[in-house]
Structure formats: C-alpha cells, structure tokens
Design an enzyme around this catalytic site. Structure first.
Site, PDB file in Angstrom:
ATOM      1  CG  ASP A 147      15.103 -65.081  -8.644  1.00 39.63           C
ATOM      2  OD1 ASP A 147      15.508 -65.969  -9.265  1.00 39.63           O
ATOM      3  OD2 ASP A 147      14.040 -65.162  -7.983  1.00 39.63           O
TER       4      ASP A 147
HETATM    5  C1  GLC Z   1      12.949 -68.144  -6.701  1.00 44.32           C
HETATM    6  C2  GLC Z   1      13.322 -68.350  -7.913  1.00 44.32           C
HETATM    7  C3  GLC Z   1      12.579 -68.121  -8.943  1.00 44.32           C
HETATM    8  C4  GLC Z   1      11.309 -67.681  -8.251  1.00 44.32           C
HETATM    9  C5  GLC Z   1      11.048 -66.761  -7.462  1.00 44.32           C
HETATM   10  C6  GLC Z   1       9.883 -66.677  -6.514  1.00 44.32           C
HETATM   11  O1  GLC Z   1      14.110 -68.011  -5.696  1.00 44.32           O
HETATM   12  O2  GLC Z   1      14.988 -68.276  -8.338  1.00 44.32           O
HETATM   13  O3  GLC Z   1      12.737 -68.980 -10.049  1.00 44.32           O
HETATM   14  O4  GLC Z   1      10.224 -67.359  -9.463  1.00 44.32           O
HETATM   15  O5  GLC Z   1      12.037 -66.895  -6.304  1.00 44.32           O
HETATM   16  O6  GLC Z   1       9.474 -67.690  -5.934  1.00 44.32           O
END
Ligand code: GLC
Length: 718
Positions: free
Chosen positions: A268
């Site tokens: 993430d």
């Molecule tokens: C965010 C979220 C995740 C998302 C990623 C990209 O922090 O936790 O669900 O897909 O970043 O935006």
C-alpha cells in the site's frame, strides 16, 4: 504463463540490469513523470530523490486518468525505455468511475453479488477507456467497527457474504480475461486483517488470533484469489507484531504456498517505508530487504527498492533470483494484459465520450442503487402519495454530493434529492439545505436556520429530513469516536418533529451511525448510504413506491458507540445474557447486548410470512426448507437467509453463521417453498490445531428474514 510469454519475459530478464529490475518494482505517482507539472514536486516527494534515469525505467504509476494523457505518458515512457517495457497504469476505481455506483458497504446490503459484478463491469469499461489497466479493488476487509471510516469500502461483517461479493467484483472487473476490451485487472486489498484495526482507528495495529484471522478475515481474500484476481495489495496494519508489507507468513506461507497465488503483489501507499516508522526495519535498506523477502513485488510510493536493492544484492543479503521472481510477476501481468502488443490497451477518447454516464450505465447504476438502500423503520408513512406537499430539510436536500468516498470522478450535475422529488410532480419546499457545512460539529450555530426551516415547512403534509455524514468524514483516515449525526442535524430533526407532521429520515452515510437518539422522531427511516450518481432517483423511486425496498443490512447498527464491536456472529459465552434475574451474566448495565438493527435486517413495503420450516438429514447432506408467502398486493424480493450453529466443537463456534442466501421474488400473494442443501464442506472451520475440518455433532439449522428473526431445528449430523 504460456511458453511464448515466458520466452519473452525470460529474454527481457536476461537483458535487464539490476537497476532496471528494481525500477520495474517501483510505482510512483505521475508527478515524478512530469505530469501535473503545475504541482511543485516538493516535500516528501522531493525528498525521495529519484533520478531521471530511474524514472524512465519505473514499472507503473497510479491514479493517472484520461485516454489522451495516459497515451502521451506511455509514448514518453516507451521512447525512454531501453527495452521498451510498457508502463502499467493502476488506479482506485472502487465503486464506479464516471458513472458512480453505491459504496461497497451498500452493495453488500443488496445481498446480491450480481450488483457488485455489474458495478465493477461498468467501472471497468469506463476506466479502461481512460487508459487504466488495473484497479486497486475490491477491498474485502471484514469490518465489525463502524468507528473505522473505511467500512464504506467493505461489503460488511460477514465472511460468507463478503466472499460472494469479492468473487463477483473480480469477475466484473476482469471478465474471463482482463486483456479483453473493457476489462481491467483486479487487485484485492488490503491483505490482511486491516478491518480489525484496534479501536477502529485507521492504520492502527491488529490483534487477532490466527484462528480468527483464518476463520473470519481471510476467506474473502481467498475468494478473490480463487476468482483469479491478478494482484494483492498489502495492508498498513501490523499483524502478529509484523507489518503486513514485511509479513512472510501472509505473503509467502499463506498467499503463495497455501493458496497458490501466482500473480503480483504491491505494497500500500508508502507502506514499505512505514515498516521503519512501525519499528520493524531500522532503515531503508532493511525495509527493502524484509519486504522483498516477504514477497512484495512492487513498492508503491516509496523508493527503498531502487535506492538499496542493488547494494543488498551485491552484499549477498538478497539474491538476484529474489529480484527476478518479483520482476517476473510484474512482467507476466503486463504480458497477461497484452501490453507488449498494445501498450495503450483500451485508451480511447472516442470511447470515453460514448461510455461516460451513458444512459445504459445510468440505468444500471439506478437499478443497483435501489437494491442497496435499507428501510429500517416505517409506520406506513411510506410509500408517499403524490398529492402531498413535501418539505425537504437538511444538507442532503440539495446536495448532489452523494457519491461517497473513493469516487475519483463521477457526475457533478446530477439532480439533487429535492429536485428529483419535484420531477414526480410533487410540490416541494426545502430548508436548511445549505450543504455539508451544517453537518460539522460546532461549525456554526444553526438556531436561526432551524427556526426558519420549521416556519418554511409548517404547512407541508410530510417532512423529509435529508441528513447524514459529510463525504469528508468517511473513507480512509476518517475514524470517529462519535457516530451520532451532528448536533445541528439532531436539533433540526427535533425541531421539525414539533410540527407533528409525518417525518421521514433519509440518512446518507458511509457507515452505520448512532441513530437511536432521533429514531423515535421518525415515522420512517431509510438508510441510503452513498448510492452514487443515481442516488436521488433511486431514493425517489423508493419514496413513491415505484420500487419496493429490499436492502438488508450487511453491517449491524449499534445502539451506541459504547457497544462496539457489535456483530451478529459472536460467541455464546459461559454466562449468556438470557436470565433477567441473574446479575452475573455477560451484559451491560446501561445498554442491551443486541444491536439497534441486526445483520440481515431490512423492511419492505410488502409483508412476507415465513412458515412450514423443515430440516432433515439426508445422507451426506442436510435438506432445509421454508415456505415464504407474500401477504401483500405488490411484487417483492426477499433475501431468505440460512444460518447454522455448530453447537459443540473443538473450539467454540459462533451462535450463528450465514451459510446461504436465496433471493426470492414473489408476486402479490404468491407462496413459495425455498430449499437449502447443507453439505459438510459448508460446516468446516479451523479447529484448535488450525486444521480446516468438519466435526460431526449437533447443529442448529435456522432460516429467516434476518439474523435475529429465525426459525430453526436442532439436528445430529455426521
Ligand atoms: C491508499 C489506500 C489504498 C489505495 C492506495 C492507492 O492509501 O490505503 O486502498 O489503493 O493508497 O491510492
């Protein structure tokens, strides 16, 4: 992997330098590619210290949209790429793209996985036309704590329902082959257990036994993997003391070795860097080593792989084979999507114009949205007759902002609820509709506005309070300790109630709110979540009886925030609260144990009667049935629910678990017998040795309209 693709991939691998491989394992925002040049690359982004050489070899980018822009960026990337490896465009297309569908928590309330498939399939068509190759969806984290703002992204508290929804979402995004036109690859997230963040506080640690993790939280991720999702994303949380992004048990032992997942994995956002902040890795080099060893192929929005990977290999702390394994997964994904043949995939300005918010997509969104709203209370005030004068008060009377969190794009000019009600030929007066500001606690004293609202609506025949939480208060980084409507909204409801007119509360929120303080003032209460582009139309269809509401709660509504976590499939305890004369039982002194509204609950305008329950053991199966009768003059759709309790086992089992849903449409006064077959596989669980087993013994088989209204029988089954 087919032989041709493996030859191409092995050939590329043999030519790639270690630096190129590590850049392929890195995903940075379009800012680094010079896009959005108006935004100054300062602060943490600047400190990432990424060279132009590294940028030209990056493997993927995120949340960059538009056929024209993505094609231009791809052209630039390929021109700079020595080996002409195409850039992968990933994005958060969660519940729709331009045509926005209900938030996933609402999709769960339809109890109909087909709705998630339709939402995902439509989102895939529109986002693929905008140059997206992969979506960071579905989010399948099981949730039991509405203080956590991200419950809106989940389909709820039950692993059986979540598993059905997860598979349907993957199918919708990918179809039979994500390389096909109008399809995108699916990335399931957040692996694993993020929904159990301590205290409902986002990014917090998770304390779960391995038994609970496997029994309740892992099934929905596995369902997405079994449905063929192409990627898995790590979660921010620490689990068993190790941040998920560095957790070998999750990403090697369970995901790869036990489940046989062959796709790619991604961290993430900056989660690999956060293994340092978490206190696991001492520095970037350790962070890179631990996460590559754990099997995280792509580092999203931090740069430890490109800054430390080479030194780790040269010092023998990592092997080239470990790097190659990750790069192979990424190249295979690009190969599977056909990007080597067509790096633009479906990007097409012509298709964007044709598809975005087209009539077909709007119709699909409205049909889905109607199934997702949940009627929680109705004394007969609904459905409304069309000869009434309607007053609509509250921040959602005129707000078109009904898309909810994670709506990257979406329709900015949809009619508001008040305007939509007018289209039904009904005179409408609105008040206190100055928008979301009035929702914020203490932002303003609304006494004058409330008085004005009462006067404005005084001669209406019926009042609608269109209330809820601000879209800014739901989604990521939106945990709350109070779930009540803002004091201004509560005061407005109490003041309007003094008019002694029938009052309908329509609540737009991304989570179950604490609605008990105002519920007694409502003649009817419709939980409308955030239903997307067609929200006002879908709500009006229900208000005027053009649609008979059939939504059922996929997440319990608490009596009060102090009761959380409250969910339907808890354990019996040794001192169940079933004897009012006994003080020494598991209960609160100031609140019932039961939620205000339980999992599976919802009303319709029709009355469906359950009768003639039967359950018998038939060989290796249990046959259960019940007769449902529609005692009304309108069509209805009933989510007939099957629950099972394993009364005695090597580990205690929940008081009930959802094991079947029969979506049953009934014509007026139609009667039908609904059948369920329960096999031993459905009754398997993780025993005290974490083996996934069926244990013969006593079972309670129950069928009903929700998790609290059930008819059942006890059987011996072996
Ligand atoms: C965010 C979220 C995740 C998302 C990623 C990209 O922090 O936790 O669900 O897909 O970043 O935006």
């Amino acid at each position: 992997m087919n032989l041709l693709s493996s030859a191409r991939i092995e050939n590329l691998l043999s030519q790639m330098t270690l630096d190129e491989k590590l850049a392929e394992m890195t995903q940075l925002s379009p800012l680094f590619f010079g896009a959005w040049s108006s935004i100054d690359l300062t602060g943490p982004l600047k400190e990432m210290d990424v060279s132009q050489r590294e940028i030209k070899n990056l493997g993927s980018t995120l949340n960059y949209f538009g056929a024209k822009d993505t094609k231009a960026l791809q052209d630039k990337h390929l021109a700079d790429s020595r080996l002409k490896i195409p850039l992968l465009f990933m994005a958060d297309v969660i519940h729709g793209y331009q045509t926005v569908f209900p938030i996933p928590l609402a999709l769960g309330c339809s109890f109909n996985p087909e709705n998630y498939r339709i939402a995902s399939s439509t989102a895939a068509k529109e986002s693929a036309a905008s140059g997206i190759h992969l979506t960071f969806s579905p989010m399948v984290d099981l949730v039991r704590d509405p203080r956590w703002g991200r419950v809106m992204e989940s389909t709820g508290e039950d692993s059986y329902l979540n598993s059905l929804m997860a598979a349907a979402a993957v199918k919708g995004f990918q179809g039979d082959n994500p390389a096909e036109k109008g399809r995108v690859a699916s990335c399931v997230k957040h692996f694993a257990g993020y929904g159990a963040s301590e205290g409902g506080r986002d990014y917090n640690w998770v304390e779960l036994s391995e038994n609970s993790l496997r029994q309740y939280y892992l099934p929905s991720y596995k369902s997405a993997v079994d449905a063929g999702c192409k990627m898995v994303m790590t979660s921010f949380n620490v689990i068993d003391g190790v941040p998920a992004s560095a957790n070998k048990k999750l990403f090697r032992d369970i995901l790869r070795d036990e489940w046989g997942f062959k796709g790619a994995t991604i961290s993430d956002y900056a989660a690999i860097d956060e293994t340092i902040t978490n206190g696991l890795a001492e520095n970037g080099s350790e962070a890179a080593r631990l996460c590559i060893e754990a099997g995280v192929d792509i580092e999203m929005m931090s740069t430890h792989y490109i800054h430390h990977g080479k030194q780790l290999v040269e010092s023998g702390k990592l092997s080239v084979e470990q790097i190659d394994s990750s790069v192979r997964n990424i190249l295979q994904l690009k190969e599977d999507l056909g990007l080597f043949e067509n790096p633009y995939k479906d990007a097409s300005e012509e298709d964007e114009k044709k598809l975005f918010l087209c009539a077909e997509h709007r119709a699909a969104a409205r049909k889905v949205a109607r199934e997702c709203a949940v009627l929680l209370k109705n004394d007969g005030t609904l459905p409304l007759k069309k000869n009434l004068k309607v007053g609509v008060a509250g921040p959602y009377a005129h707000s078109g902002n009904t898309n909810g969190g994670w709506s990257i794009a979406g329709d900015k000019d949809s009619l508001s609820l008040a305007e939509t009600i007018k289209t039904h030929g009904v005179p409408v007066v609105t008040a206190m509709s100055q928008g979301l500001g009035s929702m914020q606690e203490g932002i303003m004293d609304c006494a004058d506005e409330i008085d004005a609202a009462v006067n404005a609506l005084r001669d209406c025949d019926v009042i609608i309070a269109a209330v809820g939480e601000s879209p800014l208060d739901t989604g990521e980084a939106a945990s709350k300790t109070s779930l009540r409507l803002s004091c201004n909204q509560e005061k407005m409801i109490f003041a309007l109630a003094e008019l002694k007119k029938p009052m309908i509360v329509i609540c737009l929120s991304g989570r179950p709110l604490e609605i008990k303080p105002i519920l007694h003032r409502a003649n009817a209460f419709l939980q409308a979540w955030f239903l997307g582009s067609e929200s006002p139309g879908a709500i009006a269809d229900i208000l005027f009886g053009d649609y008979n509401p059939c939504g059922r709660l996929s997440m319990s509504f608490p009596q009060t925030v102090g009761q959380i976590p409250v969910y339907y499939n808890g354990y019996h305890t040794g001192r169940p609260n079933n004897d009012p004369t006994n003080r020494f039982v598991s209960r609160y002194l100031d609140c019932p144990n039961e939620p205000l509204f339980p999992f599976g609950y919802g009303l319709s305008y029709s009355d469906v009667v359950y009768s003639d329950f039967k359950a018998t053991v038939s060989g290796d199966e249990i046959q259960a049935s019940i007769t449902v009768t529609n005692n009304s003059d309108i069509n209805t759709r009933e989510a007939v629910q099957l629950y099972v309790r394993d009364l005695f086992a090597s580990v205690v089992r929940p008081v009930k678990e959802l094991k079947g849903i029969a979506l049953t449409t009934l014509a007026p006064h139609e009667k039908r017998t609904v059948h369920f077959v329960i096999g031993k596989d459905m009754l398997r669980f993780h025993n005290n040795k974490l083996e996934f087993v069926f244990e013969p013994g006593e079972f309670e088989i129950m069928i009903g309209k929700n998790s609290a209204e059930l008819t059942g029988a006890r059987l011996h089954f072996e």
